[in-house]
Motif scaffolding. Structure first.
Motif, PDB file in Angstrom:
ATOM      1  N   LYS A  74      25.928  52.306  43.598  1.00  8.97           N
ATOM      2  CA  LYS A  74      26.219  51.529  42.399  1.00  8.97           C
ATOM      3  C   LYS A  74      27.547  50.820  42.586  1.00  8.97           C
ATOM      4  O   LYS A  74      28.565  51.451  42.879  1.00  8.97           O
ATOM      5  N   GLU A  75      27.508  49.503  42.467  1.00  6.28           N
ATOM      6  CA  GLU A  75      28.720  48.693  42.522  1.00  6.28           C
ATOM      7  C   GLU A  75      28.862  48.020  41.168  1.00  6.28           C
ATOM      8  O   GLU A  75      28.125  47.093  40.855  1.00  6.28           O
ATOM      9  N   GLY A  76      29.785  48.532  40.373  1.00  7.53           N
ATOM     10  CA  GLY A  76      29.909  48.034  39.013  1.00  7.53           C
ATOM     11  C   GLY A  76      28.679  48.421  38.225  1.00  7.53           C
ATOM     12  O   GLY A  76      28.327  49.586  38.145  1.00  7.53           O
ATOM     13  N   ASP A  77      27.994  47.427  37.673  1.00  6.64           N
ATOM     14  CA  ASP A  77      26.761  47.675  36.925  1.00  6.64           C
ATOM     15  C   ASP A  77      25.515  47.419  37.759  1.00  6.64           C
ATOM     16  O   ASP A  77      24.405  47.436  37.234  1.00  6.64           O
TER      17      ASP A  77
END
Length: 147
Positions: A74-77
């Motif tokens: 997960k990168e950010g959202d």
């Protein structure tokens, strides 16, 4: 004389047979696909009953032209799937391959994966050992339920 030969062969091969029993595969399944899909994935619970960490470094199946080890991060959202070099199966532990996490990705499917059928999957470990298991083909939500 034949009995003696058979006993000697059994004793000589028994360490090889034991080598593959350290990792047990439970609840394996491959994701069913619609007719036009080119990709799918394999999920399972891998139990390491040994005192050493084991590392899966590759996988293969005749059902796909290309197979990779994958994880989801997960990168950010945003959730992103990425290829990884290996999957660690820790000593005396269970590693779970599941949707949205670690899994075996199948590319270039040779035909649709139809629910109710099964595929054979071979995993290779860093130490050179290989292990094969059958993965029944299920819809993803059906596969997540252990019956």
């Amino acid at each position: 004389m034949k009995l003696k030969t058979i006993l000697l062969a059994t004793l000589a091969l028994s360490p090889l047979a034991q080598a593959n029993t350290d990792i047990m595969t439970h609840h394996a399944y491959a994701r069913a696909t619609p007719p036009s899909a080119a990709t799918s994935a394999v999920f399972a619970e891998l139990v390491n009953n040994s005192k050493e960490d084991r590392f899966i470094v590759s996988a293969r199946t005749d059902a796909a032209g290309k197979v990779e080890l994958h994880d989801v991060i997960k990168e950010g959202d945003i959730m992103k799937m990425r290829q990884i070099e290996q999957i660690k199966v820790s000593a005396n532990s269970t590693t779970i391959l599941k949707p949205g996490s670690l899994h075996i990705m199948l590319f270039e499917l040779k035909k649709p994966l139809v629910e109710g059928e099964k595929i054979e999957v071979e995993i290779a470990f860093a130490n050179g050992e290989k292990q094969t298991f059958n993965a029944p083909i299920k819809k993803v939500m059906s596969g997540m339920k252990h019956h």
